[in-house]
Scaffold this motif. Structure first.
Motif, PDB file in Angstrom:
ATOM      1  N   ALA A   1     -32.678   2.689   7.073  1.00  0.00           N
ATOM      2  CA  ALA A   1     -31.262   2.385   7.208  1.00  0.00           C
ATOM      3  C   ALA A   1     -30.972   1.053   6.559  1.00  0.00           C
ATOM      4  O   ALA A   1     -31.854   0.240   6.316  1.00  0.00           O
ATOM      5  CB  ALA A   1     -30.864   2.362   8.682  1.00  0.00           C
ATOM      6  N   ALA A   2     -29.708   0.821   6.232  1.00  0.00           N
ATOM      7  CA  ALA A   2     -29.289  -0.414   5.588  1.00  0.00           C
ATOM      8  C   ALA A   2     -28.186  -1.053   6.405  1.00  0.00           C
ATOM      9  O   ALA A   2     -27.371  -0.358   7.006  1.00  0.00           O
ATOM     10  CB  ALA A   2     -28.805  -0.135   4.169  1.00  0.00           C
ATOM     11  N   ASP A   3     -28.171  -2.405   6.413  1.00  0.00           N
ATOM     12  CA  ASP A   3     -27.103  -3.102   7.104  1.00  0.00           C
ATOM     13  C   ASP A   3     -25.802  -2.922   6.345  1.00  0.00           C
ATOM     14  O   ASP A   3     -25.772  -2.896   5.115  1.00  0.00           O
ATOM     15  CB  ASP A   3     -27.428  -4.592   7.200  1.00  0.00           C
ATOM     16  CG  ASP A   3     -28.575  -4.858   8.157  1.00  0.00           C
ATOM     17  OD1 ASP A   3     -28.821  -3.994   9.019  1.00  0.00           O
ATOM     18  OD2 ASP A   3     -29.217  -5.909   8.029  1.00  0.00           O
ATOM     19  N   ILE A   4     -24.692  -2.770   7.081  1.00  0.00           N
ATOM     20  CA  ILE A   4     -23.366  -2.768   6.466  1.00  0.00           C
ATOM     21  C   ILE A   4     -22.551  -3.882   7.104  1.00  0.00           C
ATOM     22  O   ILE A   4     -22.534  -4.039   8.323  1.00  0.00           O
ATOM     23  CB  ILE A   4     -22.658  -1.407   6.618  1.00  0.00           C
ATOM     24  CG1 ILE A   4     -22.651  -0.935   8.078  1.00  0.00           C
ATOM     25  CG2 ILE A   4     -23.309  -0.351   5.764  1.00  0.00           C
ATOM     26  CD1 ILE A   4     -21.858   0.343   8.290  1.00  0.00           C
ATOM     27  N   LYS A   5     -21.925  -4.663   6.253  1.00  0.00           N
ATOM     28  CA  LYS A   5     -21.131  -5.785   6.732  1.00  0.00           C
ATOM     29  C   LYS A   5     -19.868  -5.886   5.890  1.00  0.00           C
ATOM     30  O   LYS A   5     -19.908  -5.752   4.676  1.00  0.00           O
ATOM     31  CB  LYS A   5     -21.913  -7.091   6.639  1.00  0.00           C
ATOM     32  CG  LYS A   5     -23.156  -7.144   7.522  1.00  0.00           C
ATOM     33  CD  LYS A   5     -23.863  -8.473   7.385  1.00  0.00           C
ATOM     34  CE  LYS A   5     -25.090  -8.553   8.261  1.00  0.00           C
ATOM     35  NZ  LYS A   5     -25.796  -9.847   8.133  1.00  0.00           N
ATOM     36  N   ALA A   6     -18.763  -6.122   6.541  1.00  0.00           N
ATOM     37  CA  ALA A   6     -17.499  -6.335   5.828  1.00  0.00           C
ATOM     38  C   ALA A   6     -16.611  -7.217   6.687  1.00  0.00           C
ATOM     39  O   ALA A   6     -16.672  -7.164   7.916  1.00  0.00           O
ATOM     40  CB  ALA A   6     -16.812  -5.012   5.526  1.00  0.00           C
ATOM     41  N   THR A   7     -15.786  -8.017   6.046  1.00  0.00           N
ATOM     42  CA  THR A   7     -14.822  -8.862   6.755  1.00  0.00           C
ATOM     43  C   THR A   7     -13.449  -8.612   6.154  1.00  0.00           C
ATOM     44  O   THR A   7     -13.263  -8.732   4.944  1.00  0.00           O
ATOM     45  CB  THR A   7     -15.185 -10.348   6.621  1.00  0.00           C
ATOM     46  OG1 THR A   7     -16.481 -10.568   7.182  1.00  0.00           O
ATOM     47  CG2 THR A   7     -14.169 -11.209   7.365  1.00  0.00           C
ATOM     48  N   LEU A   8     -12.485  -8.258   7.000  1.00  0.00           N
ATOM     49  CA  LEU A   8     -11.135  -7.932   6.556  1.00  0.00           C
ATOM     50  C   LEU A   8     -10.123  -8.777   7.300  1.00  0.00           C
ATOM     51  O   LEU A   8     -10.332  -9.139   8.465  1.00  0.00           O
ATOM     52  CB  LEU A   8     -10.828  -6.449   6.801  1.00  0.00           C
ATOM     53  CG  LEU A   8     -11.718  -5.417   6.102  1.00  0.00           C
ATOM     54  CD1 LEU A   8     -11.355  -4.021   6.580  1.00  0.00           C
ATOM     55  CD2 LEU A   8     -11.566  -5.524   4.605  1.00  0.00           C
ATOM     56  N   SER A   9      -9.020  -9.056   6.643  1.00  0.00           N
ATOM     57  CA  SER A   9      -7.898  -9.758   7.279  1.00  0.00           C
ATOM     58  C   SER A   9      -6.782  -8.766   7.564  1.00  0.00           C
ATOM     59  O   SER A   9      -6.477  -7.911   6.730  1.00  0.00           O
ATOM     60  CB  SER A   9      -7.380 -10.875   6.366  1.00  0.00           C
ATOM     61  OG  SER A   9      -8.369 -11.846   6.152  1.00  0.00           O
TER      62      SER A   9
ATOM     63  N   ALA B   1      -5.180 -11.331  12.355  1.00  0.00           N
ATOM     64  CA  ALA B   1      -6.416 -10.915  13.005  1.00  0.00           C
ATOM     65  C   ALA B   1      -7.496 -10.772  11.942  1.00  0.00           C
ATOM     66  O   ALA B   1      -7.217 -10.459  10.791  1.00  0.00           O
ATOM     67  CB  ALA B   1      -6.230  -9.596  13.742  1.00  0.00           C
ATOM     68  N   THR B   2      -8.726 -11.022  12.327  1.00  0.00           N
ATOM     69  CA  THR B   2      -9.878 -10.848  11.446  1.00  0.00           C
ATOM     70  C   THR B   2     -10.703  -9.683  11.950  1.00  0.00           C
ATOM     71  O   THR B   2     -11.005  -9.593  13.136  1.00  0.00           O
ATOM     72  CB  THR B   2     -10.750 -12.113  11.414  1.00  0.00           C
ATOM     73  OG1 THR B   2      -9.962 -13.199  10.941  1.00  0.00           O
ATOM     74  CG2 THR B   2     -11.954 -11.924  10.514  1.00  0.00           C
ATOM     75  N   VAL B   3     -11.068  -8.799  11.031  1.00  0.00           N
ATOM     76  CA  VAL B   3     -11.867  -7.633  11.382  1.00  0.00           C
ATOM     77  C   VAL B   3     -13.212  -7.736  10.678  1.00  0.00           C
ATOM     78  O   VAL B   3     -13.265  -7.808   9.453  1.00  0.00           O
ATOM     79  CB  VAL B   3     -11.154  -6.327  10.977  1.00  0.00           C
ATOM     80  CG1 VAL B   3     -12.057  -5.131  11.190  1.00  0.00           C
ATOM     81  CG2 VAL B   3      -9.866  -6.172  11.755  1.00  0.00           C
ATOM     82  N   ARG B   4     -14.265  -7.785  11.456  1.00  0.00           N
ATOM     83  CA  ARG B   4     -15.620  -7.775  10.903  1.00  0.00           C
ATOM     84  C   ARG B   4     -16.273  -6.447  11.259  1.00  0.00           C
ATOM     85  O   ARG B   4     -16.270  -6.054  12.412  1.00  0.00           O
ATOM     86  CB  ARG B   4     -16.440  -8.934  11.442  1.00  0.00           C
ATOM     87  CG  ARG B   4     -15.934 -10.287  10.984  1.00  0.00           C
ATOM     88  CD  ARG B   4     -16.804 -11.421  11.513  1.00  0.00           C
ATOM     89  NE  ARG B   4     -16.298 -12.710  11.056  1.00  0.00           N
ATOM     90  CZ  ARG B   4     -15.415 -13.436  11.728  1.00  0.00           C
ATOM     91  NH1 ARG B   4     -14.960 -13.004  12.879  1.00  0.00           N
ATOM     92  NH2 ARG B   4     -14.998 -14.569  11.238  1.00  0.00           N
ATOM     93  N   ILE B   5     -16.813  -5.785  10.248  1.00  0.00           N
ATOM     94  CA  ILE B   5     -17.426  -4.477  10.436  1.00  0.00           C
ATOM     95  C   ILE B   5     -18.904  -4.598  10.114  1.00  0.00           C
ATOM     96  O   ILE B   5     -19.267  -5.055   9.027  1.00  0.00           O
ATOM     97  CB  ILE B   5     -16.765  -3.421   9.532  1.00  0.00           C
ATOM     98  CG1 ILE B   5     -15.279  -3.351   9.861  1.00  0.00           C
ATOM     99  CG2 ILE B   5     -17.419  -2.064   9.692  1.00  0.00           C
ATOM    100  CD1 ILE B   5     -14.498  -2.436   8.954  1.00  0.00           C
TER     101      ILE B   5
ATOM    102  N   THR C   1     -10.527  -9.508  16.738  1.00  0.00           N
ATOM    103  CA  THR C   1     -10.262 -10.917  17.093  1.00  0.00           C
ATOM    104  C   THR C   1      -8.973 -11.397  16.470  1.00  0.00           C
ATOM    105  O   THR C   1      -8.796 -11.245  15.285  1.00  0.00           O
ATOM    106  CB  THR C   1     -11.352 -11.822  16.524  1.00  0.00           C
ATOM    107  OG1 THR C   1     -12.548 -11.302  16.918  1.00  0.00           O
ATOM    108  CG2 THR C   1     -11.213 -13.206  17.030  1.00  0.00           C
ATOM    109  N   GLY C   2      -8.101 -11.949  17.268  1.00  0.00           N
ATOM    110  CA  GLY C   2      -6.861 -12.498  16.740  1.00  0.00           C
ATOM    111  C   GLY C   2      -6.938 -13.993  16.608  1.00  0.00           C
ATOM    112  O   GLY C   2      -7.922 -14.623  16.999  1.00  0.00           O
ATOM    113  N   GLY C   3      -5.856 -14.561  16.071  1.00  0.00           N
ATOM    114  CA  GLY C   3      -5.801 -16.011  15.927  1.00  0.00           C
ATOM    115  C   GLY C   3      -5.576 -16.691  17.258  1.00  0.00           C
ATOM    116  O   GLY C   3      -5.394 -16.062  18.302  1.00  0.00           O
ATOM    117  N   GLU C   4      -5.553 -17.999  17.224  1.00  0.00           N
ATOM    118  CA  GLU C   4      -5.383 -18.778  18.448  1.00  0.00           C
ATOM    119  C   GLU C   4      -4.043 -18.468  19.100  1.00  0.00           C
ATOM    120  O   GLU C   4      -3.003 -18.407  18.444  1.00  0.00           O
ATOM    121  CB  GLU C   4      -5.470 -20.270  18.113  1.00  0.00           C
ATOM    122  CG  GLU C   4      -5.390 -21.162  19.333  1.00  0.00           C
ATOM    123  CD  GLU C   4      -5.524 -22.626  18.948  1.00  0.00           C
ATOM    124  OE1 GLU C   4      -5.348 -23.470  19.826  1.00  0.00           O
ATOM    125  OE2 GLU C   4      -5.778 -22.896  17.762  1.00  0.00           O
ATOM    126  N   GLY C   5      -4.061 -18.258  20.414  1.00  0.00           N
ATOM    127  CA  GLY C   5      -2.831 -17.987  21.148  1.00  0.00           C
ATOM    128  C   GLY C   5      -2.316 -16.574  21.012  1.00  0.00           C
ATOM    129  O   GLY C   5      -1.187 -16.299  21.363  1.00  0.00           O
TER     130      GLY C   5
END
Length: 654
Positions: A29-37, A49-53, A77-81
Motif C-alpha cells: 500500500a502507499a500513503d496518500i496525503k492531500a491538503t485542501l482549502s 476550513a482546511t481539509v487534510r486527506i 478543521t475550521g479557522g479560529e472562532g
C-alpha cells in the motif's frame, strides 16, 4: 442497516483524514496525503476550513480487479472562532449527521465518473473536530492506466432539522493515484502516429466501473399486488377504469437507504437491490387525465455494523438487517401536462412492511447475546413519496417518508434486553430516504444481463446560497382561452437555499407575492399564492452547454377583482381533489435570471373554480389554459426575475 447514534456539535473542526484499507489489493500500500482549502457557509457566515486527506491506497492494480480505498474517515478543521457546524456540542464526543464528499474517479485520457461515495456517518464531534466514517465503493478498470480519485466539495448535514453546512473547495484536489499494470508501451499499430496512439490509448483505457456487491435481482412471475389493507393506494377518482391485464415488465434497480433515528439522534445507511413487476396494472380517468400505474416487488438490503453509544453510555457495535415482509406496492400517479382536471402533481408512492432484526451486539468490546430471533415485535410500516415532475418511476429519483419503529422483542439469552433496545431506538418520527437508480428491464436486453444504472445523482449546487430575493416587474397571468389577463407591477419571491441539495432541492419558497395588479380594463385585482406544504424549487435537469437549470415548483393562485370576480387557479381539478399545479421554471446561469415560463415546454394552469367572472372560467380538456409570465396579446415573456444575491445553480449532467 447502520446504527450510529450521536449528537451534534458546534464549530468547524480540525482535520479531514481518509484511511484506506485495500482488501484483496496486491503489492502493498502507499500513503496518500492531500491538503485542501474550503469555504464553508455556516450559520455564523462564510468561514475558512482546511481539509487534510490521508490514509492508504493499494500500490498497484490489475485490470478487471477492484481497487479499494476505505473505510473512509473524515475530520474537518475550521479557522479560529468557527461556529455553527452541527449546531450543538455534545459530551462524550458523539454526533449525529452525515458528511457527503463529491469524489470522481478516472484514468488518464478517459472521462472521470462520479465515484458514488455514499454519505459518511458522523461518529464524533466537539467544538474542535467533526469526524465521519463509512465504506466507499471500489472501482474496476477494463485496461491498464493509472486511476486517480479527485475530491471537490463537501456537505455536512446534521440529523433532524439542522441546516446543512456546504463547503466549497478552492480547487479540485487529488486524493490518490494508483497505477494499473498493463498500461506500458504503445498499442499495436500506433508507433510513430501520435494521433492514432492517443485514440488507441483512449479506447484501451475503457470505462471505470463500480463493483456490484449487492443482493441479487429476482422478480418472480407468480407475484401479484399485495392486498394488505395497510399497503393500498389513495382511491382513484370516481369513474376511473381499472386494467389489471397489463403485461408487466420484470425490472431491477439499485437502492441506497438512509434513515434518521429520532430517539437516538443518529443516521443509518445501507444499500440494496429492488426486484419489481413494472407496469403490472393501471387505473385511468380520461376526463380528468388521471393515470395510476401500479407496480410491486421486493427490496433486499445488505446488513451492516456500526458503532454507537448504546443504551446511552456504553460504546456499542450493533449489526442489524431489514427483511421485507411480503411484497411492496408502488404506484406512479400522473396528471399529464397539457390538460386541466388532474387530481394533483405527478408523484409516486411506495408502501411496504419490514421486520428490523438485530443479529449481534458488542458493548464495550464484550459480546451481548441477542439470540436468533431478536427484532421488532411487529413489522415496520413504511410509506415513502417521490415528486415525479416530468419523470417516471423507472428514472433515478429519491423517495422520502417517516416511520414508527415498534418495540423490540425476543432479544437476549438468559436476560431480556428488549426493553433496553426499545428505550434506545423505538418510537415515531424516524425519517427515511430511498435513493433509487434507473431501472433496467430483464425482457428488453436481448439476452444480455440486466445492469441497473447508478444511484440517482442528486448533486445539485446553489452558490452562494443563503436567503435569496427574486424580483420582477410587469409580470402577467394570462388565460389564452378567454383572453383574460392580469398584469402585476411587481412580483417578489423570497427563497431559502440553506438546505441539502442532495435530493435535488434547490430552495425553499418562504414568500411569493404579486403587487399592483390590474386586468385589461384597469380593474384592480389581488393575486395571492396559496400556501402549500413544502413549497420549493426542485432541480429537474441541468444543461452544462447552455448553463440552464430546469426547475420544478408547485403553485395555486387565487385572484380577487374589484369587480367581484374571484377565481381559484391550479390544475383545474374540482374539490375535493388536490388542486395545486406542477410548473416548470428555468434558471439561466449566463444572465443570472429566473424564468417562470419554460418556452421549451409550456405547462399551463387552469381555473379550479370561479364566481362573478366574465372570463376565468373552468375549461374542458384540450384547452390552452393559463400561463404565468407570457403576455397573451403580443406573446412576449414577462416573468423574468432577477436574483439578489446572484446565484450559480448547477446539477447532474445527462
Amino acid at each position: 442497516m447502520h446504527w450510529t447514534p450521536g449528537r451534534t456539535a458546534a464549530g468547524l473542526a480540525a482535520t479531514v483524514s481518509i484511511v484506506g484499507l485495500a482488501p484483496g489489493a496486491a503489492h502493498g500500500a502507499a500513503d496518500i496525503k492531500a491538503t485542501l482549502s474550503y469555504q464553508c457557509a455556516t450559520a455564523s457566515g462564510l468561514q475558512k476550513a482546511t481539509v487534510r486527506i490521508s490514509g492508504n491506497a493499494p500500490a498497484t492494480g490489475i485490470p478487471g480487479k477492484p481497487l479499494r480505498i476505505g473505510p473512509v474517515t473524515v475530520t474537518v478543521t475550521g479557522g479560529e472562532g468557527t461556529t455553527g457546524l452541527l449546531e450543538r456540542t455534545t459530551g462524550g464526543g458523539q454526533a449525529g449527521g452525515i458528511i457527503t464528499l463529491s469524489v470522481t474517479a478516472g484514468q488518464a485520457g478517459g472521462d472521470h465518473v462520479d465515484a458514488q461515495w455514499p454519505p459518511l456517518l458522523v461518529t464524533s464531534a466537539d467544538p474542535a473536530a467533526v469526524s465521519a466514517t463509512g465504506q466507499v465503493p471500489s472501482v474496476t478498470t477494463a485496461a491498464g492506466g493509472a486511476v486517480t480519485w479527485r475530491v471537490r466539495d463537501l456537505v455536512i448535514t446534521p440529523v433532524g432539522s439542522g441546516r446543512p453546512v456546504k463547503c466549497t473547495a478552492d480547487k479540485e484536489g487529488v486524493l490518490a493515484t494508483v497505477p494499473v499494470r498493463g498500461a506500458a508501451g504503445a498499442p499495436p499499430g500506433t508507433a510513430g502516429n501520435p494521433a492514432a496512439s492517443d485514440r488507441a490509448r483512449r479506447a484501451a483505457t475503457g470505462p471505470v466501473r463500480l463493483v456490484e456487491d449487492l443482493p441479487p435481482c429476482d422478480p418472480k412471475p407468480e407475484w401479484t399486488w399485495n392486498p394488505d389493507p395497510d399497503l393500498q393506494m389513495p382511491d382513484p377518482p370516481p369513474g376511473s377504469t381499472p386494467n389489471s391485464e397489463t403485461a408487466y415488465d420484470p425490472a431491477c434497480g439499485r437502492l441506497a437507504l438512509t434513515a434518521n433515528i429520532l430517539k437516538a439522534d443518529a443516521a443509518t445507511l445501507t444499500e440494496g437491490m429492488a426486484s419489481l413487476h413494472y407496469s403490472a396494472g393501471t387505473w385511468m380517468h380520461s376526463d380528468l387525465n388521471y393515470l395510476r400505474i401500479d407496480n410491486f416487488g421486493t427490496v433486499a438490503v445488505r446488513p451492516a455494523t456500526a458503532t454507537t453509544l448504546g443504551f446511552g453510555f456504553l460504546p456499542t457495535a450493533a449489526t442489524s438487517e431489514i427483511r421485507q415482509e411480503g411484497l411492496a406496492n408502488i404506484s406512479g400517479i400522473t396528471s399529464p401536462p397539457g390538460s386541466p382536471g388532474g387530481p394533483g402533481p405527478d408523484r409516486a408512492i411506495a408502501k411496504s412492511k419490514a421486520n428490523l432484526r438485530v443479529t449481534e451486539i458488542k458493548a464495550n468490546g464484550v459480546t451481548v447475546p441477542v439470540g436468533a430471533r431478536c427484532g421488532t415485535a411487529t413489522p415496520v410500516n413504511l410509506t415513502v413519496h417521490r415528486d415525479l415532475g416530468r419523470q417516471s418511476i423507472y428514472d433515478p429519483g429519491l423517495y422520502t417518508g417517516t416511520a414508527t419503529i415498534p418495540r423490540f422483542a425476543r432479544c437476549g439469552v438468559g436476560e431480556d434486553i428488549s426493553p433496553l433496545l426499545t428505550a434506545s431506538v423505538s418510537g415515531p418520527g424516524n425519517t427515511v430516504e430511498v435513493n433509487q437508480s434507473g431501472l433496467c428491464f430483464l425482457g428488453h436486453n436481448d439476452g444480455r444481463p440486466c445492469v441497473p444504472g447508478p444511484i440517482a445523482n442528486t448533486a445539485w449546487t446553489v452558490k452562494p446560497g443563503g436567503t435569496i430575493t427574486a424580483t420582477a416587474t410587469g409580470v402577467t397571468i394570462g388565460d389564452i382561452d378567454t383572453t383574460s389577463m392580469i398584469t402585476c407591477a411587481t412580483s417578489k419571491i423570497t427563497m431559502d437555499a440553506d438546505l441539502s441539495h442532495r435530493q435535488g432541492r434547490i430552495a425553499a419558497i418562504t414568500d411569493f407575492s404579486f403587487d399592483g395588479c390590474t386586468d385589461l380594463d384597469g380593474v384592480p385585482y389581488e393575486v395571492s399564492v396559496l400556501p402549500y406544504r413544502d413549497r420549493r424549487f426542485s432541480g429537474t435537469r441541468y444543461d452544462p452547454a447552455t448553463g440552464s437549470a430546469l426547475l420544478n415548483t408547485k403553485m395555486r393562485l387565487r385572484i380577487k377583482g374589484a369587480d367581484g370576480c374571484t377565481a381559484d387557479i391550479g390544475n383545474g381539478a374540482a374539490p375535493p381533489h388536490e388542486r395545486v399545479q406542477n410548473l416548470n421554471a428555468v434558471y439561466d446561469n449566463q444572465t443570472r435570471t429566473l424564468h417562470m415560463l419554460d418556452f421549451s415546454n409550456f405547462v399551463s394552469m387552469w381555473v379550479n373554480s370561479s364566481s362573478g367572472c366574465s372570463g376565468w372560467q373552468r375549461q374542458s380538456a384540450g384547452t390552452a389554459g393559463i400561463l404565468i409570465g407570457l403576455n397573451i396579446l403580443d406573446y412576449t415573456e414577462t416573468g423574468i426575475y432577477t436574483l439578489d444575491p446572484e446565484q450559480t445553480i448547477t446539477g447532474p449532467t445527462p
